[in-house]
Design a protein around this motif. Structure first.
Motif, PDB file in Angstrom:
ATOM      1  N   VAL A  11     -10.714   6.906   1.053  1.00  0.00           N
ATOM      2  CA  VAL A  11      -9.784   6.537   2.117  1.00  0.00           C
ATOM      3  C   VAL A  11      -9.095   5.215   1.784  1.00  0.00           C
ATOM      4  N   VAL A  12      -9.853   4.261   1.276  1.00  0.00           N
ATOM      5  CA  VAL A  12      -9.285   2.969   0.907  1.00  0.00           C
ATOM      6  C   VAL A  12      -8.272   3.140  -0.229  1.00  0.00           C
ATOM      7  N   LEU A  13      -8.600   3.931  -1.243  1.00  0.00           N
ATOM      8  CA  LEU A  13      -7.687   4.145  -2.365  1.00  0.00           C
ATOM      9  C   LEU A  13      -6.404   4.848  -1.919  1.00  0.00           C
ATOM     10  N   VAL A  14      -6.521   5.848  -1.083  1.00  0.00           N
ATOM     11  CA  VAL A  14      -5.335   6.557  -0.593  1.00  0.00           C
ATOM     12  C   VAL A  14      -4.476   5.627   0.254  1.00  0.00           C
ATOM     13  N   THR A  15      -5.112   4.820   1.083  1.00  0.00           N
ATOM     14  CA  THR A  15      -4.380   3.864   1.919  1.00  0.00           C
ATOM     15  C   THR A  15      -3.659   2.836   1.061  1.00  0.00           C
ATOM     16  N   LEU A  16      -4.313   2.319   0.030  1.00  0.00           N
ATOM     17  CA  LEU A  16      -3.671   1.355  -0.862  1.00  0.00           C
ATOM     18  C   LEU A  16      -2.517   1.988  -1.633  1.00  0.00           C
ATOM     19  N   ALA A  18      -0.670   4.554  -0.646  1.00  0.00           N
ATOM     20  CA  ALA A  18       0.425   4.779   0.299  1.00  0.00           C
ATOM     21  C   ALA A  18       1.130   3.468   0.622  1.00  0.00           C
ATOM     22  N   ALA A  19       0.375   2.397   0.795  1.00  0.00           N
ATOM     23  CA  ALA A  19       0.980   1.094   1.082  1.00  0.00           C
ATOM     24  C   ALA A  19       1.813   0.607  -0.103  1.00  0.00           C
ATOM     25  N   ALA A  20       1.313   0.812  -1.319  1.00  0.00           N
ATOM     26  CA  ALA A  20       2.055   0.378  -2.500  1.00  0.00           C
ATOM     27  C   ALA A  20       3.366   1.146  -2.620  1.00  0.00           C
ATOM     28  N   LEU A  21       3.347   2.453  -2.384  1.00  0.00           N
ATOM     29  CA  LEU A  21       4.572   3.245  -2.451  1.00  0.00           C
ATOM     30  C   LEU A  21       5.546   2.868  -1.349  1.00  0.00           C
ATOM     31  N   TYR A  22       5.032   2.585  -0.171  1.00  0.00           N
ATOM     32  CA  TYR A  22       5.889   2.236   0.954  1.00  0.00           C
ATOM     33  C   TYR A  22       6.515   0.845   0.780  1.00  0.00           C
ATOM     34  N   LEU A  23       5.774  -0.070   0.207  1.00  0.00           N
ATOM     35  CA  LEU A  23       6.238  -1.447   0.090  1.00  0.00           C
ATOM     36  C   LEU A  23       6.971  -1.742  -1.213  1.00  0.00           C
ATOM     37  N   TRP A  24       7.040  -0.778  -2.126  1.00  0.00           N
ATOM     38  CA  TRP A  24       7.701  -0.987  -3.419  1.00  0.00           C
ATOM     39  C   TRP A  24       9.188  -1.279  -3.182  1.00  0.00           C
TER      40      TRP A  24
END
Length: 70
Positions: A11-16, A18-24
């Motif tokens: 869950v932590v890896l998927v969340t990170l 998703a956050a990296a893709l969203y914030l790129w």
């Protein structure tokens, strides 16, 4: 015990991810190539058109209407 730990890590890896893709920064000026002046682009197009006319294997002019149309 290990199953909960693996699930939490996933869950932590998927969340990170998703956050990296969203914030790129997709709309960053550094990602865009510099604009080419119109005169340079026109010269490039003219050179490419001359090369295509000289190559008998390219028949791109078939798709060009012979006269101006409405």
């Amino acid at each position: 015990m290990f199953r909960k730990l693996r699930t939490a890590a996933a869950v932590v890896l998927v969340t990170l991810a998703a956050a990296a893709l969203y914030l790129w920064p997709l709309d960053d000026d550094a990602l865009r190539p510099p604009a080419e002046p119109m005169s340079t682009a026109t010269v490039r197009i003219a050179v490419q058109a001359a090369q295509e006319r000289a190559d008998p294997g390219i028949r791109s002019e078939r798709f060009v209407h012979p006269r101006p149309s409405e």
